[in-house]
Design an enzyme around this catalytic site. Structure first.
Site, short mmCIF file in Angstrom:
data_model
loop_
_atom_site.label_atom_id
_atom_site.label_comp_id
_atom_site.label_asym_id
_atom_site.label_seq_id
_atom_site.Cartn_x
_atom_site.Cartn_y
_atom_site.Cartn_z
N ILE A 129 50.57 49.98 35.49
CA ILE A 129 49.95 48.73 35.47
C ILE A 129 49.62 48.29 33.88
O ILE A 129 49.90 47.11 33.34
CB ILE A 129 48.95 48.26 36.57
N ALA A 132 41.16 46.47 38.70
CA ALA A 132 41.57 47.98 38.98
C ALA A 132 40.98 48.33 40.53
O ALA A 132 41.44 48.30 41.54
CB ALA A 132 41.46 48.87 38.07
N ARG A 133 39.83 49.00 40.06
CA ARG A 133 39.01 49.40 41.51
C ARG A 133 37.40 49.34 41.08
O ARG A 133 37.10 49.23 40.01
CB ARG A 133 39.25 50.96 41.53
N ASP A 149 38.50 41.18 40.44
CA ASP A 149 39.38 41.12 41.74
C ASP A 149 38.80 42.34 42.60
O ASP A 149 39.01 42.17 43.95
CB ASP A 149 40.85 41.44 41.42
N GLU A 204 33.14 46.36 49.25
CA GLU A 204 33.84 45.45 49.93
C GLU A 204 33.85 45.18 51.56
O GLU A 204 33.80 46.23 52.31
CB GLU A 204 35.39 45.53 49.70
N HIS A 251 39.98 40.83 46.11
CA HIS A 251 40.69 41.91 46.09
C HIS A 251 42.36 41.46 46.53
O HIS A 251 42.92 42.32 47.25
CB HIS A 251 40.35 43.11 47.00
N GLY A 274 44.92 41.50 44.21
CA GLY A 274 45.95 41.65 43.06
C GLY A 274 47.28 42.42 43.56
O GLY A 274 48.12 41.97 42.98
#
Length: 533
Positions: free
Chosen positions: A157, A237-238, A262, A267, A285, A287
């Site tokens: 990515i 990403a994370r 994101d 979560e 989230h 993406g």
């Protein structure tokens, strides 16, 4: 043979479910809400051969311990931080993911979030649409052209973000200690040597790394202080890579001009502190949330799980000892050789070695890790009491404190490609064994402690060290014949006539211990050892 039982605990696209349902050797349980009931998963997991999840199912050591039949865990997506990889590897359970399925979706979402943060698009939208205000001066943005974009993590990515950023006339620099400089240069991107340099030089910073012990809280107050005033930060990403409290404070102070996030440390993130920060663009989230990517991910993970269950080659093994499956295919005969060398070495002289060196001679390529892992697989078969495979061998070796040093050397005199094992003991003693592959197909042991052989590494062998004098072979044959051990072949290796020699006797049956003791009584015999390959 019965059917493979596959459990899917979260929603995946219909294309993947239909693919699994259509397989005659698969019995599918699809319960997309089951991830909300972990106790139920623990209760039924012993029945299943495969588990397919997204990010909501915690694949813990407790779950894996109960999963007596489990062969593979499939993660429908990229991140595997919800899976205990070490526990899976220790049990020989393969973990596969679908890293390429949502690459473009995540890349495009990053670019969208970058533009949105730079131009404050969501705030302008809300002001006009919901509040019915026409406030042009309030939403003064910055252009991407001419800015320096710093990319942390230049993999699938990150590299694609870099390509697209250059189309916006941005200068792109990247930090990734695991990426070769040639890859970045080929894309016109400068690879910097340390993270601090990227932090100081970048106008916009985006992270594209997995969440690991190394990357957790990679960006904190300390790192933010090194950035330019008015920097823009992105995390697509994370969650957990950027410290959320520190980012909040930097947004409030104005040190960070804007941010786009994101992913979150916990979560759903409906009460996350970042939701109260100024000048931040947030998404839940999403993406990877495109119709195209979800279909791709579902089909990829279904195929990966099916391949793993059927013992076929898998392309995206997260906890496999190597990633390059093309290299693995090309090196397969050398992996078979290395496994035999490991099995031979541990039985003869290396079980308590202080140091083990794997020496690779000739054109074996840059990626020799598969060969090393195959060696460990063979070596550990006689050391541990659980099944050893290419997945769990490195972890078992680490637990046993066994380390292997890899050394590359030029082509040898006798062979274009050679793998040599050198075991060094605590008292300075050394044992070596070397092999090659004939016609790129047939593994051969060609050297034992400097003595030359042409030995196919299979079956039962009797390894002899003796003085090279007449009558030794006859005495050996008499003892083995007396104990009804049939000799299938014999090879002798020597360096000089009349000095020490090594003999390898191919036998059809195990040699009784009494026969071993009688052979040791022969005056010319210095050592004797049975080796089973």
């Amino acid at each position: 043979m019965g059917k493979f039982k596959v459990l899917v605990t979260e929603h995946i696209a219909d294309a993947g479910i239909e693919l699994l349902k259509s397989q005659p050797d698969v019995e599918l349980t699809y319960d997309p809400e089951l991830f909300r009931n972990f106790d139920r998963i623990l209760q039924i997991i012993p029945e299943y051969d495969a588990l397919i999840t997204r990010s909501g199912t915690p694949v813990t050591e407790e779950l894996l311990e109960r999963a007596k039949r489990l062969k593979v865990v499939g993660r429908a997506g990229v991140g595997v931080d919800n899976i205990d990889l070490e526990a899976a590897s220790r049990r020989g359970i393969l973990v596969v993911n679908a890293p390429t399925g949502n690459t473009l979706a995540a890349t495009e979402h990053t670019m969208g979030m970058m533009i949105a943060a730079a131009r404050l698009i969501p705030y302008a939208h809300k002001s006009l649409k919901e509040e019915r205000k026409w406030e042009r001066k309030k939403f003064m943005g910055v252009e991407l052209a001419g800015k320096t974009l710093g990319i942390i993590g230049f993999g699938r990515i990150g590299s694609r973000v870099g390509i697209r950023a250059k189309a916006f006339d941005m200068k792109v620099i990247a930090y990734d200690p695991y990426i070769k400089r040639e890859k970045a240069e080929r894309l016109g991107v400068e690879l910097v040597d340390d993270l601090d340099e990227l932090l100081k030089r970048s106008d916009i910073i985006t992270v594209h790394t997995p969440l690991t012990d190394e990357t957790r809280n990679m960006i904190t107050k300390r790192e933010i202080e090194k950035m330019k005033d008015g920097v823009i930060l992105l995390n697509i990403a994370r969650g957990g890579i950027i410290n959320e409290k520190d980012l909040y404070e930097a947004l409030v102070s104005g040190k960070v001009r804007a941010a786009a996030v994101d992913v979150f440390s916990k979560e759903p993130a409906t009460d996350n502190i970042l939701l109260d920060a100024p000048n931040i663009v947030v998404t839940p989230h999403i993406g990877a949330n495109t119709f195209e990517s979800q279909t791709n991910v579902a089909v990829i993970i279904a195929n990966q799980v099916l391949a793993a269950l059927r013992g076929e080659e898998v392309e995206f093994a997260v906890n496999a000892p190597f990633e390059d499956t093309t290299a693995a295919k090309n090196l397969k005969p050398y992996m078979e050789l290395a496994e035999k060398l490991g099995l031979f070495a541990v039985q003869v002289a290396c079980s308590r070695s202080k140091e083990i060196v794997l020496e690779f001679r000739g054109e074996l390529g840059e990626e020799v890790k598969p060969i090393t892992t195959a060696f460990l697989k063979g070596y550990l078969q006689k050391v541990v009491d659980i099944p050893v495979n290419l997945i769990n061998a490195p972890f078992l070796a680490k637990e046993k404190g066994i380390s292997v040093v890899e050394v590359r050397r030029p082509e040898g005199v006798n062979f274009k490609k050679l793998v040599r094992v050198i075991c060094r003991g605590e008292n300075g003693e050394e044992f070596s064994i070397a092999g090659t592959v004939m016609d790129e197909k047939f593994p051969k042991i060609v050297e034992i402690n400097g003595f030359l052989f042409d030995l196919t590494p299979e079956g039962k062998l009797l390894l002899i060290k003796n003085y090279d004098v007449p009558g030794v072979i006859g005495k050996l044959g008499s003892i083995l014949g007396k104990h009804r051990v049939n000799i299938a072949g014999f090879q002798l290796g020597r360096k000089e006539k009349g000095k020490e020699a090594k003999g390898v006797i191919l036998i059809d049956d195990d040699v009784p211990q009494q026969a071993i003791e009688e052979i040791k009584e022969i005056p010319e015999i210095l050592e004797v050892k049975q080796v089973n390959l």
